[in-house]
Motif scaffolding. Structure first.
Motif, mmCIF file in Angstrom:
data_model
loop_
_atom_site.group_PDB
_atom_site.id
_atom_site.type_symbol
_atom_site.label_atom_id
_atom_site.label_comp_id
_atom_site.label_asym_id
_atom_site.label_seq_id
_atom_site.Cartn_x
_atom_site.Cartn_y
_atom_site.Cartn_z
ATOM 1 N N MET A 1 0.845 -1.194 0.000
ATOM 2 C CA MET A 1 0.000 0.000 0.000
ATOM 3 C C MET A 1 0.880 1.243 0.000
ATOM 4 O O MET A 1 1.925 1.276 0.648
ATOM 5 N N ILE A 2 0.435 2.246 -0.718
ATOM 6 C CA ILE A 2 1.130 3.524 -0.757
ATOM 7 C C ILE A 2 0.183 4.583 -0.195
ATOM 8 O O ILE A 2 -0.954 4.718 -0.649
ATOM 9 N N GLU A 3 0.667 5.322 0.795
ATOM 10 C CA GLU A 3 -0.127 6.382 1.398
ATOM 11 C C GLU A 3 0.537 7.727 1.127
ATOM 12 O O GLU A 3 1.711 7.917 1.432
ATOM 13 N N VAL A 4 -0.229 8.628 0.551
ATOM 14 C CA VAL A 4 0.238 9.993 0.303
ATOM 15 C C VAL A 4 -0.463 10.893 1.312
ATOM 16 O O VAL A 4 -1.687 10.888 1.420
ATOM 17 N N LYS A 5 0.341 11.650 2.063
ATOM 18 C CA LYS A 5 -0.223 12.478 3.124
ATOM 19 C C LYS A 5 0.208 13.935 2.966
ATOM 20 O O LYS A 5 1.386 14.261 3.157
ATOM 21 N N ASP A 6 -0.727 14.754 2.563
ATOM 22 C CA ASP A 6 -0.564 16.214 2.578
ATOM 23 C C ASP A 6 0.674 16.689 1.817
ATOM 24 O O ASP A 6 1.433 17.531 2.317
ATOM 25 N N LYS A 45 5.071 11.459 -10.665
ATOM 26 C CA LYS A 45 6.520 11.630 -10.586
ATOM 27 C C LYS A 45 6.993 11.766 -9.144
ATOM 28 O O LYS A 45 8.095 11.318 -8.798
ATOM 29 N N SER A 46 6.162 12.347 -8.306
ATOM 30 C CA SER A 46 6.507 12.442 -6.888
ATOM 31 C C SER A 46 6.492 11.061 -6.234
ATOM 32 O O SER A 46 7.345 10.746 -5.399
ATOM 33 N N LEU A 47 5.546 10.224 -6.630
ATOM 34 C CA LEU A 47 5.442 8.880 -6.065
ATOM 35 C C LEU A 47 6.667 8.031 -6.378
ATOM 36 O O LEU A 47 7.120 7.247 -5.533
ATOM 37 N N VAL A 48 7.210 8.175 -7.577
ATOM 38 C CA VAL A 48 8.352 7.336 -7.962
ATOM 39 C C VAL A 48 9.688 8.001 -7.643
ATOM 40 O O VAL A 48 10.747 7.427 -7.921
ATOM 41 N N GLY A 49 9.650 9.186 -7.057
ATOM 42 C CA GLY A 49 10.881 9.829 -6.628
ATOM 43 C C GLY A 49 11.566 10.701 -7.656
ATOM 44 O O GLY A 49 12.696 11.152 -7.429
ATOM 45 N N PHE A 60 5.542 4.005 1.543
ATOM 46 C CA PHE A 60 5.480 2.718 0.863
ATOM 47 C C PHE A 60 5.438 1.636 1.934
ATOM 48 O O PHE A 60 6.472 1.303 2.530
ATOM 49 N N ASP A 61 4.250 1.132 2.225
ATOM 50 C CA ASP A 61 4.075 0.161 3.316
ATOM 51 C C ASP A 61 4.755 0.653 4.580
ATOM 52 O O ASP A 61 5.504 -0.082 5.242
ATOM 53 N N GLY A 62 4.498 1.908 4.892
ATOM 54 C CA GLY A 62 4.994 2.490 6.127
ATOM 55 C C GLY A 62 6.347 3.159 6.042
ATOM 56 O O GLY A 62 6.764 3.848 6.979
ATOM 57 N N ARG A 63 7.058 2.988 4.928
ATOM 58 C CA ARG A 63 8.389 3.581 4.756
ATOM 59 C C ARG A 63 8.260 4.911 4.018
ATOM 60 O O ARG A 63 7.755 4.947 2.896
ATOM 61 N N ASP A 64 8.724 5.977 4.625
ATOM 62 C CA ASP A 64 8.541 7.307 4.068
ATOM 63 C C ASP A 64 9.619 7.609 3.033
ATOM 64 O O ASP A 64 10.801 7.758 3.380
ATOM 65 N N LEU A 65 9.214 7.697 1.775
ATOM 66 C CA LEU A 65 10.149 7.979 0.685
ATOM 67 C C LEU A 65 10.916 9.270 0.940
ATOM 68 O O LEU A 65 12.125 9.356 0.650
ATOM 69 N N LEU A 66 10.258 10.270 1.487
ATOM 70 C CA LEU A 66 10.880 11.580 1.644
ATOM 71 C C LEU A 66 11.856 11.638 2.820
ATOM 72 O O LEU A 66 12.563 12.634 2.999
ATOM 73 N N LYS A 74 17.364 3.693 -3.500
ATOM 74 C CA LYS A 74 17.783 2.726 -4.519
ATOM 75 C C LYS A 74 17.182 1.353 -4.246
ATOM 76 O O LYS A 74 16.748 0.660 -5.175
ATOM 77 N N ALA A 75 17.161 0.967 -2.981
ATOM 78 C CA ALA A 75 16.571 -0.331 -2.617
ATOM 79 C C ALA A 75 15.076 -0.344 -2.919
ATOM 80 O O ALA A 75 14.542 -1.349 -3.417
ATOM 81 N N LEU A 76 14.408 0.776 -2.642
ATOM 82 C CA LEU A 76 12.971 0.865 -2.944
ATOM 83 C C LEU A 76 12.729 0.760 -4.437
ATOM 84 O O LEU A 76 11.785 0.091 -4.884
ATOM 85 N N HIS A 77 13.565 1.409 -5.233
ATOM 86 C CA HIS A 77 13.384 1.385 -6.687
ATOM 87 C C HIS A 77 13.474 -0.031 -7.250
ATOM 88 O O HIS A 77 12.907 -0.310 -8.308
#
Length: 289
Positions: A1-6, A45-49, A60-66, A74-77
């Motif tokens: 699951m991907i969660e986008v918050k504000d 584009k923001s979702l994929v970095g 991304f399943d609780g891991r904050d890309l930002l 790199k590991a997420l990609h």
């Protein structure tokens, strides 16, 4: 699951995304829709970095890309598959070579293992026998299927698709939609599709996020969209007289007839299957859906 918050994103002082929040669910086809310039591509584009919002969180399943380090990104990609609008196949590589490419770049698999995995993916998208063909020898739909095979080669947890039906005829578009939907459910992928194709919305939109002028305007699914009272959404999705007539018909009678017409596109039975929509509109549905 991907969660986008504000999340908020601006360019040269102009805000393109305004505190956008959305959830993209695992095992569902999640669609981002909106007019050109609405901000949906910036969101993707923001979702994929590729772009970094000024504020907010992308989980991304609780891991904050930002909040990730470069190595963590790199590991997420490596968990992400990408289907580009123009397929983006390498002209000098065969279908097999294209599908093997991400494994060569990002895995420690042996050549035999990469070959076996690539052939599995090629067979999964119904391209058996085309593995030694070059992109120029493929139809548009076959190129798109080869690109899907490449996108799932590393068994991704997340699949991003940018206008997957761009340039395809309606019948082929339906096949691509159904393939993406099948793969999403079969492998439990979080699939996010950026599209303005209303046929995709009505066909595979299990979770739909409507972006309007940089704001998240509406969230729902392909069933709820017909009963929406959001004016901006209705003006976008049901912009033509035909789709407005289809909407009114479905509100009266349900989705079954149009769903059958969509699956059997090209069939001479289309007008009859659409019941009391007039024959001219029914013939147009055959072309457009």
């Amino acid at each position: 699951m991907i969660e986008v918050k504000d999340i908020t994103k601006s360019f040269d002082g102009r805000t393109v995304l305004h505190d956008v929040s959305a959830t993209f669910y695992t095992g569902k086809t999640n669609l981002i829709i909106g007019q050109s310039g609405s901000g949906k591509t910036v969101l993707m584009k923001s979702l994929v970095g590729l772009l970094r919002p000024e504020s907010g969180h992308i989980l991304f399943d609780g891991r904050d890309l930002l909040q990730m380090s470069g190595d963590e990104v790199k590991a997420l990609h490596r968990e992400i598959g990408m289907l580009f609008q123009g397929s983006a196949l390498f002209d000098s590589e065969t279908v097999l070579g294209n599908v093997m490419f991400p494994m060569v770049m990002f895995s420690n698999m042996s050549k035999a293992e990469m070959h076996d995995r690539a052939m599995f993916c090629i067979e999964r998208v119904n391209l058996s026998g085309a593995e030694n063909k070059y992109p120029a020898e493929l139809s548009g739909g076959m190129q798109k299927r080869a690109a899907i095979a490449r996108a799932i080669a590393l068994n991704p947890k997340y699949l991003f698709c940018d206008e997957p039906n761009s340039g395809l005829d309606p019948k082929t578009s339906i096949l691509i939609d159904e393939l993406l939907s099948d793969i999403t459910h079969e492998y439990g992928i979080t699939t996010v599709i950026n599209t303005h194709d209303m046929n995709s919305v009505l066909g595979i939109g299990e979770n739909i996020v409507f972006i309007n002028k940089g704001y998240r305007e509406w969230v729902g699914d392909k069933e709820k969209i017909f009963a929406s009272t959001n004016r901006a959404l209705n003006d976008f999705v049901f912009a033509t007289d035909l789709f407005e007539e289809v909407r009114e018909y479905i509100l009266r009678n349900g989705r079954t007839a149009v769903g059958a017409a969509r699956r059997d596109i090209g069939s001479p039975q289309h007008p009859e299957s659409l019941g009391d929509i007039d024959s001219k509109a029914a013939r147009k549905v055959s072309d457009d859906i």
